[in-house]
Design a protein around this motif. Structure first.
Motif, short mmCIF file in Angstrom:
data_model
loop_
_atom_site.label_atom_id
_atom_site.label_comp_id
_atom_site.label_asym_id
_atom_site.label_seq_id
_atom_site.Cartn_x
_atom_site.Cartn_y
_atom_site.Cartn_z
N HIS A 76 -1.71 -5.22 4.66
CA HIS A 76 -0.55 -4.41 4.35
C HIS A 76 -0.87 -2.93 4.59
O HIS A 76 -1.85 -2.40 4.06
N LEU A 77 -0.01 -2.29 5.39
CA LEU A 77 -0.13 -0.87 5.68
C LEU A 77 1.12 -0.17 5.16
O LEU A 77 2.24 -0.63 5.42
N CYS A 78 0.94 0.91 4.44
CA CYS A 78 2.08 1.63 3.87
C CYS A 78 1.94 3.11 4.17
O CYS A 78 0.96 3.75 3.75
N PHE A 79 2.89 3.66 4.93
CA PHE A 79 2.91 5.08 5.26
C PHE A 79 4.20 5.67 4.71
O PHE A 79 5.28 5.14 4.97
N GLY A 80 4.10 6.77 3.97
CA GLY A 80 5.33 7.28 3.40
C GLY A 80 5.23 8.72 2.93
O GLY A 80 4.16 9.33 2.95
N MET A 81 6.38 9.24 2.52
CA MET A 81 6.50 10.56 1.93
C MET A 81 7.53 10.50 0.82
O MET A 81 8.62 9.97 1.02
#
Length: 315
Positions: A76-81
């Motif tokens: 699982h990869l999670c990229f956010g702001m």
């Protein structure tokens, strides 16, 4: 805000994609969580390794899958702001070792976006007889305030396989510009899938290019774009059969609803070997009026009926 607080809030936003956020807390799953320019969580498991460092406005990431590794559960990869405004740059490289098999579930989350810019500059190297599946789901909030630019350059070695899927069906899109280019070697296969639901004044551009360079290489680029209100969508699918017995196909389906919705499709196919075969099909249509009226007669509003039909088509 502490790293742990940012991590918790991203886990909450993760649920907006209809996924269970608990997977980011379970150490049997490999994962990587990035908030703007910081790695706020990661879990390396056997066969899966990460290298990373901060860069201006983002993170440079190297993801390595060992030769012959069989990763049992999706990574699982999670990229956010989390802020309303800002810029995030992710420069990533994926190295899938010879004979390895791995699945990634990636999520890009901007739940409060008013003016967010996200640039994903990815490179993928798939070794001989290796397999990689990558499902990328996005959630940009409900204001249309995201500008998102996924870029991918890939190389698939002999007998390698790649399945790349991009999906955004919840909330608004904002501005989306996808640009993928894959080079394929002997007996490799690639499937590019794109599913997008544009609303309001969303602007969607998709370019997918497959270069079939090795004998018996096969590839498909398939897009489903749904557009309502004043949303617009353009799809450019390109496949070149450059070697004997290569097979390629472009499949583009766009559906519009509303007077202001606009769609265009431009397939580009070429054959540079007399034994290659490349085909395409493209369609632009409207939501079936009878289906819409049937749902509305059963008590749904027009908006609910459109969403019901569109979500069914996107699945």
């Amino acid at each position: 805000m502490s790293y742990s607080e940012e991590f918790r809030l991203l886990v909450d936003a993760y649920k907006k994609t209809d996924r269970d956020g608990k997977v980011l807390l379970n150490n049997k799953f490999g994962n990587l969580v990035i908030s703007k320019d910081k790695v706020v969580g990661k879990n390396e498991i056997k066969g899966f390794h990460i290298k990373h460092k901060s860069i201006k406005d983002g993170v440079r990431v190297g993801i390595f899958i060992d030769e012959d590794a069989r990763i049992e559960f999706p990574i699982h990869l999670c990229f956010g702001m989390l802020p309303k405004e800002g810029r995030q740059v992710i420069k990533s490289e994926f190295f899938i070792g010879k004979g390895a098999k791995v699945k990634f579930l990636a999520h890009c989350l901007f739940p409060n976006a008013v003016h967010i810019e996200h640039i994903m500059d990815a490179k993928v190297y798939i070794g001989e007889n290796a397999e990689m599946s990558y499902l990328e789901e996005h959630y940009h909030g409900d204001t249309g305030g995201a500008w998102v630019y996924p870029r991918l350059k890939g190389k698939i070695d002999k007998d390698g396989k790649l399945c790349e899927e991009f999906k955004i069906t919840n909330g608004r899109v904002g501005v989306l510009n996808i640009d993928y280019e894959i080079e394929q070697e002997e007996r490799s296969s690639c499937e590019l899938l794109t599913r997008v639901y544009g609303k309001g004044d969303d602007k969607i551009e998709v370019r997918e290019s497959l270069q079939l360079n090795g004998v018996y290489a096969a590839g498909i680029a398939k897009s489903k774009i749904m557009l309502i209100d004043n949303a617009s969508g353009t799809v450019l699918g390109e496949i070149a059969g450059n070697a004997a017995y290569t097979r390629g196909h472009i499949d583009c389906q766009e559906i519009v609803h509303g007077e202001g919705a606009k769609a265009s499709s431009m397939p580009k196919i070429s054959v540079n070997n007399s034994l290659a075969k490349v085909t395409h099909e493209a369609s632009i249509g409207r939501i079936d009026k009878k289906k819409l009226e049937t749902l509305m007669a059963r008590g749904l509003t027009e908006e609910e009926s459109v969403s019901f039909i569109v979500n069914g088509l996107l699945k």
